[in-house]
Write a protein that holds these residues in place. Structure first.
Motif, PDB file in Angstrom:
ATOM      1  N   ILE A  40     -42.621   3.171 -64.304  1.00 48.99           N
ATOM      2  CA  ILE A  40     -42.894   1.957 -63.546  1.00 48.99           C
ATOM      3  C   ILE A  40     -42.942   0.716 -64.441  1.00 48.99           C
ATOM      4  CG2 ILE A  40     -44.054   3.223 -61.711  1.00 48.99           C
ATOM      5  CD1 ILE A  40     -46.727   2.186 -62.811  1.00 48.99           C
ATOM      6  N   TRP A  44     -41.019  -5.824 -61.186  1.00 44.47           N
ATOM      7  CA  TRP A  44     -40.655  -5.368 -59.849  1.00 44.47           C
ATOM      8  C   TRP A  44     -40.788  -6.544 -58.884  1.00 44.47           C
ATOM      9  CZ3 TRP A  44     -39.106  -0.361 -58.969  1.00 44.47           C
ATOM     10  CH2 TRP A  44     -39.386   0.564 -59.969  1.00 44.47           C
ATOM     11  N   GLU A  46     -41.470  -7.475 -54.959  1.00 42.68           N
ATOM     12  CA  GLU A  46     -41.928  -6.931 -53.674  1.00 42.68           C
ATOM     13  C   GLU A  46     -40.900  -7.354 -52.633  1.00 42.68           C
ATOM     14  OE1 GLU A  46     -44.838  -8.544 -50.491  1.00 42.68           O
ATOM     15  OE2 GLU A  46     -46.058  -7.629 -52.083  1.00 42.68           O
ATOM     16  N   THR A  62     -44.155 -10.703 -57.172  1.00 44.56           N
ATOM     17  CA  THR A  62     -43.702  -9.766 -58.203  1.00 44.56           C
ATOM     18  C   THR A  62     -44.895  -8.996 -58.760  1.00 44.56           C
ATOM     19  OG1 THR A  62     -43.931 -11.369 -60.020  1.00 44.56           O
ATOM     20  CG2 THR A  62     -41.770 -11.226 -58.932  1.00 44.56           C
ATOM     21  N   GLU A  64     -45.667  -6.805 -62.456  1.00 41.98           N
ATOM     22  CA  GLU A  64     -45.143  -6.404 -63.759  1.00 41.98           C
ATOM     23  C   GLU A  64     -46.114  -5.406 -64.385  1.00 41.98           C
ATOM     24  OE1 GLU A  64     -43.049  -8.386 -67.646  1.00 41.98           O
ATOM     25  OE2 GLU A  64     -44.090  -9.690 -66.234  1.00 41.98           O
ATOM     26  N   GLN A 118     -40.512   7.272 -55.561  1.00 42.02           N
ATOM     27  CA  GLN A 118     -39.604   6.441 -56.330  1.00 42.02           C
ATOM     28  C   GLN A 118     -38.190   6.941 -56.046  1.00 42.02           C
ATOM     29  OE1 GLN A 118     -40.003   6.517 -60.651  1.00 42.02           O
ATOM     30  NE2 GLN A 118     -39.437   4.370 -60.721  1.00 42.02           N
ATOM     31  N   ARG A 123     -34.974   2.559 -59.062  1.00 42.07           N
ATOM     32  CA  ARG A 123     -34.948   1.125 -58.773  1.00 42.07           C
ATOM     33  C   ARG A 123     -35.842   0.723 -57.609  1.00 42.07           C
ATOM     34  NH1 ARG A 123     -32.058  -1.718 -61.643  1.00 42.07           N
ATOM     35  NH2 ARG A 123     -31.683  -3.362 -60.123  1.00 42.07           N
ATOM     36  N   THR A 124     -36.402   1.684 -56.888  1.00 44.14           N
ATOM     37  CA  THR A 124     -37.294   1.389 -55.769  1.00 44.14           C
ATOM     38  C   THR A 124     -38.554   2.222 -55.919  1.00 44.14           C
ATOM     39  OG1 THR A 124     -35.373   1.017 -54.335  1.00 44.14           O
ATOM     40  CG2 THR A 124     -37.508   1.299 -53.251  1.00 44.14           C
ATOM     41  N   LEU A 138     -41.476  -1.972 -53.761  1.00 40.59           N
ATOM     42  CA  LEU A 138     -41.101  -2.725 -54.951  1.00 40.59           C
ATOM     43  C   LEU A 138     -39.695  -2.313 -55.356  1.00 40.59           C
ATOM     44  CD1 LEU A 138     -44.442  -2.252 -56.921  1.00 40.59           C
ATOM     45  CD2 LEU A 138     -43.806  -4.130 -55.384  1.00 40.59           C
ATOM     46  N   HIS A 139     -38.916  -3.291 -55.808  1.00 38.83           N
ATOM     47  CA  HIS A 139     -37.520  -3.040 -56.158  1.00 38.83           C
ATOM     48  C   HIS A 139     -37.196  -3.810 -57.437  1.00 38.83           C
ATOM     49  CE1 HIS A 139     -33.541  -1.585 -55.153  1.00 38.83           C
ATOM     50  NE2 HIS A 139     -33.045  -2.804 -55.243  1.00 38.83           N
ATOM     51  N   ARG A 140     -36.246  -3.326 -58.188  1.00 34.57           N
ATOM     52  CA  ARG A 140     -35.887  -3.967 -59.456  1.00 34.57           C
ATOM     53  C   ARG A 140     -35.111  -5.270 -59.273  1.00 34.57           C
ATOM     54  NH1 ARG A 140     -39.019  -2.251 -63.647  1.00 34.57           N
ATOM     55  NH2 ARG A 140     -39.046   0.009 -63.734  1.00 34.57           N
TER      56      ARG A 140
END
Length: 172
Positions: A40, A44, A46, A62, A64, A118, A123-124, A138-140
């Motif tokens: 994680i 990220w 939101e 976001t 972090e 995840q 990435r999610t 959360l996504h990259r």
């Protein structure tokens, strides 16, 4: 600073420490015990949430995360409200597979955050609270594809959340 402390208190109040039984809201809570702090790490966005009361008016949200040598995770959450940036920092520690306890600066008590899943590509990330009052996708990247969002919504629904109440987060 008082306003930030109040926001943090409201945030953690929404995430009270309470472990529901499998019958709470009629569904078991699904956790992903395989996610590790290194998984994680980083920034990220939101992209959707079951917003907690402290998130009212937030956009460009976001989170972090940075793993620390002692095994805890440094975190910084940011959002924009009426053109002003709100930020709060703290630490999280893994208390069981898929379960984190979060302590935010200036807040006298912690909150529980559970990792529901995840994506295979990492990435999610889907995070909830044991009370099901709040939850976050959360996504990259700032935007998420419809298939990924549907998978996150399905995961929330299997964990007892009201899928129809999931709200998209404004990242513009």
């Amino acid at each position: 600073m008082k306003g930030l402390a109040l926001i943090a208190l409201l945030a953690l109040a929404a995430c009270e420490r309470h472990v529901p039984s499998d019958r709470w809201l009629g569904a078991p809570f699904f956790l992903d015990p395989t996610v590790q702090p290194a998984d994680i790490a980083g920034l990220w966005y939101e992209v959707a949430s079951y917003p907690a009361p402290f998130q009212q008016g937030c956009r460009r949200t976001t989170a972090e995360y940075r793993p620390l040598p002692d095994g805890t995770i440094a975190l910084t959450n940011r959002c924009e409200v009426n053109g002003m940036v709100r930020q709060i920092s703290g630490t999280a520690r893994v208390v069981a597979p898929g379960r984190l306890t979060v302590d935010l600066q200036g807040v006298p008590f912690g909150g529980d955050y559970w990792i529901l899943g995840q994506s295979r590509d990492g990435r999610t990330l889907v995070v909830g609270t044991p009370t099901r009052i709040a939850g976050w996708v959360l996504h990259r990247d700032r935007q998420i594809g419809p298939e990924e969002l549907r998978a996150a919504r399905d995961l929330f629904e299997r964990s007892g959340y009201d899928a129809a109440s999931l709200q998209r987060t404004d990242q513009r």
